[in-house]
Design an enzyme around this catalytic site. Structure first.
Site, mmCIF file in Angstrom:
data_model
loop_
_atom_site.group_PDB
_atom_site.id
_atom_site.type_symbol
_atom_site.label_atom_id
_atom_site.label_comp_id
_atom_site.label_asym_id
_atom_site.label_seq_id
_atom_site.Cartn_x
_atom_site.Cartn_y
_atom_site.Cartn_z
ATOM 1 C CB CYS A 2 -0.636 -0.072 1.362
ATOM 2 S SG CYS A 2 -1.840 -1.273 1.245
ATOM 3 N NE ARG A 27 4.951 1.645 -1.228
ATOM 4 C CZ ARG A 27 5.742 0.752 -0.847
ATOM 5 N NH1 ARG A 27 7.390 1.486 -1.285
ATOM 6 N NH2 ARG A 27 5.712 0.392 0.498
ATOM 7 C CD1 TRP A 78 -2.035 -4.633 -4.358
ATOM 8 C CD2 TRP A 78 -1.878 -5.473 -2.237
ATOM 9 N NE1 TRP A 78 -1.858 -6.193 -4.636
ATOM 10 C CE2 TRP A 78 -1.841 -6.872 -3.736
ATOM 11 C CE3 TRP A 78 -2.096 -6.387 -1.327
ATOM 12 C CZ2 TRP A 78 -1.564 -7.759 -3.586
ATOM 13 C CZ3 TRP A 78 -1.778 -8.049 -1.289
ATOM 14 C CH2 TRP A 78 -0.953 -8.538 -2.728
ATOM 15 C CG ASN A 104 1.600 0.903 3.415
ATOM 16 O OD1 ASN A 104 0.466 0.482 3.520
ATOM 17 N ND2 ASN A 104 2.102 1.687 3.351
ATOM 18 N N GLY A 105 0.881 -2.914 6.393
ATOM 19 C CA GLY A 105 1.472 -4.242 7.605
ATOM 20 C C GLY A 105 0.045 -4.595 7.724
ATOM 21 C CD GLU A 485 13.465 -12.355 -13.572
ATOM 22 O OE1 GLU A 485 13.320 -12.973 -12.623
ATOM 23 O OE2 GLU A 485 12.888 -11.487 -14.205
ATOM 24 C CE LYS A 489 10.279 -9.326 -15.078
ATOM 25 N NZ LYS A 489 10.881 -10.301 -13.833
ATOM 26 C CD GLU A 492 6.758 -9.658 -12.768
ATOM 27 O OE1 GLU A 492 6.256 -9.514 -11.791
ATOM 28 O OE2 GLU A 492 7.759 -10.214 -13.276
ATOM 29 C CG HIS A 508 11.978 -36.243 -16.280
ATOM 30 N ND1 HIS A 508 12.344 -37.701 -15.966
ATOM 31 C CD2 HIS A 508 13.178 -35.633 -16.658
ATOM 32 C CE1 HIS A 508 13.874 -37.964 -16.476
ATOM 33 N NE2 HIS A 508 14.272 -37.147 -16.255
ATOM 34 C CE LYS A 607 10.012 -2.769 -8.366
ATOM 35 N NZ LYS A 607 10.415 -2.852 -9.826
HETATM 36 C C1 AGP Z 1 9.650 -9.589 -9.625
HETATM 37 O O1 AGP Z 1 9.136 -8.950 -11.416
HETATM 38 C C2 AGP Z 1 8.376 -9.550 -9.406
HETATM 39 N N1 AGP Z 1 7.885 -8.285 -9.499
HETATM 40 C C3 AGP Z 1 8.518 -10.027 -7.689
HETATM 41 O O2 AGP Z 1 8.425 -11.758 -8.035
HETATM 42 C C4 AGP Z 1 9.279 -9.815 -7.095
HETATM 43 O O3 AGP Z 1 11.099 -10.043 -7.572
HETATM 44 C C5 AGP Z 1 9.861 -10.124 -5.582
HETATM 45 O O4 AGP Z 1 8.182 -9.300 -5.453
HETATM 46 C C6 AGP Z 1 10.699 -9.251 -4.722
HETATM 47 O O5 AGP Z 1 10.548 -8.247 -4.594
HETATM 48 P P1 AGP Z 1 12.468 -7.516 -3.921
HETATM 49 O O6 AGP Z 1 13.467 -7.642 -4.581
HETATM 50 O O7 AGP Z 1 11.860 -6.319 -4.179
HETATM 51 O O8 AGP Z 1 12.574 -8.835 -2.213
#
Ligand code: AGP
Length: 612
Positions: A2, A27, A78, A104-105, A485, A489, A492, A508, A607
C-alpha cells in the site's frame, strides 16, 4: 503493497497528497482515500485508481476549502483484510470521528482487540485491522496524539507503517513504523511523509528513514522522534540520490521499457568504483569483512523471493565456481518457517530490490537469530533489509518503478558476481582468472546494449507468439534460473501461462503438454550443456511445438533447427544468464504490449510484497 502520504506545510495539502499517491500507485492499489483537517476532519474514499479519488475530491470539496488545507494524510490500499470497498479504504476514523489513520502492514491480534473494543461499545464500519487500530488510538487519546499512538501501538502484534491526525491538534501528525517503511521528508516550512521516497523526492532530498518502533511527531518546521515508549531517539538525515525526473518515464511508453533500456547505464552505476584491477578483485565497501573473515566463511546461503530468488539461484553457481564455496538457495518464506540449519560460519545473503519484502526480511531475522553473518543485496537505500543486515552491497540501479523487475535483476547478478570474485580471490581464484573476470564485467554494459539493439527484431518475433495461451522456457546450468526468470517476466505482464523448466526435465512430464500451439523458448547460448539442450529442442519439434531460441550470435545449429532465433553476444558462462534475460525481458514486454496489458501495474501484483 500500500502507499502512504502525509503532508503538513504552507502549500495546498490536498494537491500534494493526491500527486504523492499517484507516484506510489505502482506499489499496488485497489482503493484510495484522503483525510484533511480544515476546521474539522474531512474524509473521502474511492475504489479503483487514485484518479477516481481525485475526481471525487475535486467534485465534492470546494476550491476554497481545498486551497485552505495545510495538513492531511492519504493512502492507496492493496487489500489484505477485507475486499476492496469504500468502507474498507483508508483513512479510518476512531469512534469519535476526530482521529484519522492510514496504515500499511498487518495487525495480527486485531480480532482480539476488536472484540475487546466492541465489548466497550465501539462500533466498526469496515472489515479491516486498520480501523481497529484507529479505535484503539481513540481509546488512549486524552488530548495528546503522540501518547495515544504510543499507548495503542504497545498493544499491537504485527507490522505497521502509520500516519495519524486529530482534530484537537491541527498543527501536527504522528507517524510510526514496525516492519512497514515510513520515510520523513524535511522541506522548507513543510514536512512530507511517505511509505516510499518516490512520493517525497519532488519536494526534498533530505529524508529520515524511520526504524522499527520509531514514533514521530511531524510539524511543518520539524520532527520530534521518539520510540514506542515515548522516549526521544535520534536518526540521521540521509540524502535521496536520484531526482524526481528519474522517477518519471523519460519518454518511454512504460516504466518497464524505460528500465529495460536503462540497464547499460544502471549496470555502469552498479560497477562504478567496484572493480580493483590491481588486485584482480572487487571493492565492495559495504561488505566490511577482512580477507581472513571471508576465507573462514564455510557456506553461503542465498535467499529471496520471485525474481530475486532467481538471482540467488545464479549466485549459487557464482560462489561455487569462482569462490569454491558451498552455496545453497532458499526461498525466503520457506527459510523463515522451516527451522533451517545455519551456523555462525555461514554467510546469508538476502537479495531484495525493494529491501522491504516481508518474507525476505523475516528470513534475515531468522538467520541473525541463528548467529549467521547476514549481508543484504538491495536497491533501495535505507530500506529495512539494508539497515537490518548491516553488511551488504547496494545495486545503485536507480528507482525501479515497473512492478516486473528488470534492471534490478541484472544489477543483482553483477553484484553477486563481484561478491563471488571478491570471495574467490581470498580463496582459490587466481590473479589471472580474477583479471579476466574484471575485464569481462567491464564489458557488460556494452554487451547488454548490443542485445537492446535487437529490440525491433525481438518485437517482430514477439508478434508471432503474442496469442499463445501456454509457453515453456527451458535452459540448463546457469541458464536454468534464467529460464525461470524469463517465464516469470512473460507470465506477470502478459498473463500467458508460462513455465520455466530445466531442459532435461521436459521428458519427465511437461512434454505431454507440447503441441503446435505451445511454443518453447530454448536458451541455447554457448555454455556447458548446450548440445544436450539442442537435443531437447529436437524432442520439442518432434511434438510440433514451435521453438524460439535465445542463442549466441551466428549459432548455425540454433538457426537451423529453431523457428526463430534471438541472437545475443558471445560471453563466458558467468554472463550468459545476464545477456539472455535482457532478450527475454524485451520479448515479454512486446508480447504484453501487443496484448494490451497493464504492463507497469499488472493485475493482482504489487512492487513490494510487504505482507506475508
Ligand atoms: C519480479 O518481477 C516480481 N515483481 C517479484 O517476483 C519480485 O521480484 C519479488 O516480489 C521480490 O521483490 P524484492 O526483490 O523487492 O524483494
Amino acid at each position: 503493497m500500500c502507499g502512504i502520504v502525509g503532508y503538513i506545510g504552507e502549500d495546498k495539502a490536498v494537491d500534494i497528497l493526491l500527486s504523492g499517491l499517484k507516484r506510489l500507485e505502482y506499489r499496488g492499489y485497489d482503493s484510495a482515500g484522503i483525510a484533511v483537517l480544515n476546521g474539522g476532519m474531512q474524509v473521502s474514499h474511492a475504489v479503483g485508481k487514485v484518479q477516481q479519488l481525485a475526481d471525487r475530491v475535486y467534485r465534492d470539496w470546494t476550491p476554497e476549502f481545498i486551497s485552505a488545507t495545510r495538513l492531511g494524510i492519504a493512502h492507496t490500499r492493496w487489500a489484505t483484510h477485507g475486499p476492496p470497498t469504500e468502507n474498507n479504504a483508508h483513512p479510518h476514523l476512531d469512534q469519535s470521528g476526530r482521529i484519522a489513520l492510514v496504515h500499511n502492514g498487518i495487525i495480527e491480534n486485531y480480532s482480539d482487540l476488536r472484540q475487546r473494543l466492541a465489548a466497550e461499545g465501539h462500533t466498526f464500519s469496515s472489515d479491516t485491522d486498520t480501523e481497529v487500530l484507529a479505535h484503539l488510538i481513540g481509546e488512549y487519546f486524552d488530548g495528546d496524539l503522540l501518547s495515544a499512538v504510543c499507548g495503542a501501538l504497545r498493544q499491537v502484534e504485527g507490522t505497521f507503517g502509520i500516519a495519524a491526525i486529530c482534530v484537537e491538534q491541527s498543527d501536527r501528525m504522528v507517524v510510526a513504523r514496525r516492519g512497514s517503511p515510513i520515510v520523513i521528508g524535511l522541506g522548507d516550512q513543510e514536512t512530507i511523509v511517505a511509505s516510499d521516497a518516490s512520493a517525497i523526492v519532488a519536494h526534498t532530498d533530505q529524508v529520515i528513514y524511520m526504524d522499527d518502533d520509531d514514533v514521530a511527531v511531524i510539524e511543518r518546521d520539524g520532527v520530534d522522534l521518539r520510540n514506542i515508549h515515548n522516549v526521544p531517539v535520534s536518526r540521521q538525515v540521509s540524502r535521496i540520490e536520484w531526482d524526481a525526473k528519474a522517477a518519471e518515464k523519460g519518454g518511454f511508453e512504460h516504466f518497464m521499457l524505460k528500465e529495460i533500456f536503462e540497464q547499460p547505464e544502471a549496470l555502469r552505476n552498479t560497477i562504478r568504483g567496484r572493480l580493483d584491477l590491481g588486485r584482480a578483485s572487487a571493492i565492495l565497501s559495504g561488505l566490511s569483512l577482512t580477507s581472513r573473515e571471508m576465507a573462514e566463511i564455510q557456506r553461503v546461503v542465498l535467499m529471496g523471493c520471485g525474481t530475486s530468488l532467481h538471482a540467488a539461484m545464479i549466485g549459487e553457481y557464482f560462489f561455487e565456481d569462482l569462490a569454491d564455496l558451498p552455496a545453497d538457495v532458499e526461498q525466503a518464506a520457506e527459510f523463515r518457517y522451516r527451522n533451517p540449519i545455519i551456523h555462525s560460519r555461514d554467510l546469508a545473503v538476502a537479495i531484495s530490490q525493494s529491501g522491504e519484502t516481508a518474507d525476505t526480511l523475516a528470513a534475515v531475522r531468522e538467520a541473525k537469530n541463528k548467529g549467521a553473518l547476514v549481508a543484504g543485496v538491495c536497491n533501495v537505500v535505507g530500506s529495512t533489509i539494508a539497515r537490518e543486515t548491516g553488511l551488504g552491497v547496494y545495486l545503485h540501479a536507480g528507482p525501479e518503478i515497473g512492478v516486473a523487475s528488470t534492471k534490478a535483476f541484472t544489477s543483482q547478478l553483477l553484484v553477486l558476481l563481484m561478491m563471488a570474485l571478491k570471495f574467490g580471490r581470498c580463496r582459490r581464484l587466481s590473479r589471472q582468472s580474477g583479471e579476466a573476470l574484471c575485464r569481462e564485467i567491464e564489458q557488460v554494459p556494452d554487451l547488454v546494449q548490443q542485445v537492446l539493439q535487437r529490440n525491433q527484431q525481438i518485437a517482430e518475433i514477439a508478434a508471432k507468439y503474442s496469442a499463445a495461451r501456454d509457453f515453456f522456457f527451458v535452459g540448463r546450468g546457469y541458464l536454468y534460473p534464467a529460464a525461470l526468470e524469463g517465464a516469470l517476466k512473460l507470465k506477470e505482464i502478459s498473463y500467458i501461462h508460462a513455465e520455466g523448466y530445466h531442459a532435461a526435465e521436459l521428458k519427465h512430464g511437461p512434454i505431454a503438454l507440447l503441441h503446435a500451439d505451445v511454443p518453447v523458448m530454448a536458451l541455447l547460448c554457448d555454455v556447458p550443456g548446450k548440445e544436450k539442450t539442442l537435443g531437447n529442442v529436437e524432442e520439442c519439434k518432434a511434438r510440433h511445438a514451435p521453438v524460439v531460441a535465445v542463442a549466441t550470435e551466428g549459432d548455425r545449429d540454433a538457426i537451423r533447427i529453431c523457428e526463430d532465433v534471438i541472437e545475443v553476444p558471445r560471453t563466458s558462462t558467468y554472463l550468459s544468464p545476464l545477456v539472455t534475460v535482457v532478450a527475454m525481458q524485451v520479448f515479454a514486454y512486446h508480447v504484453a504490449r501487443l496484448r494490451g496489458c497493464e504492463i507497469d501495474q499488472p493485475r493482482n501484483l504489487a512492487k513490494s510484497v510487504t505482507v506475508e
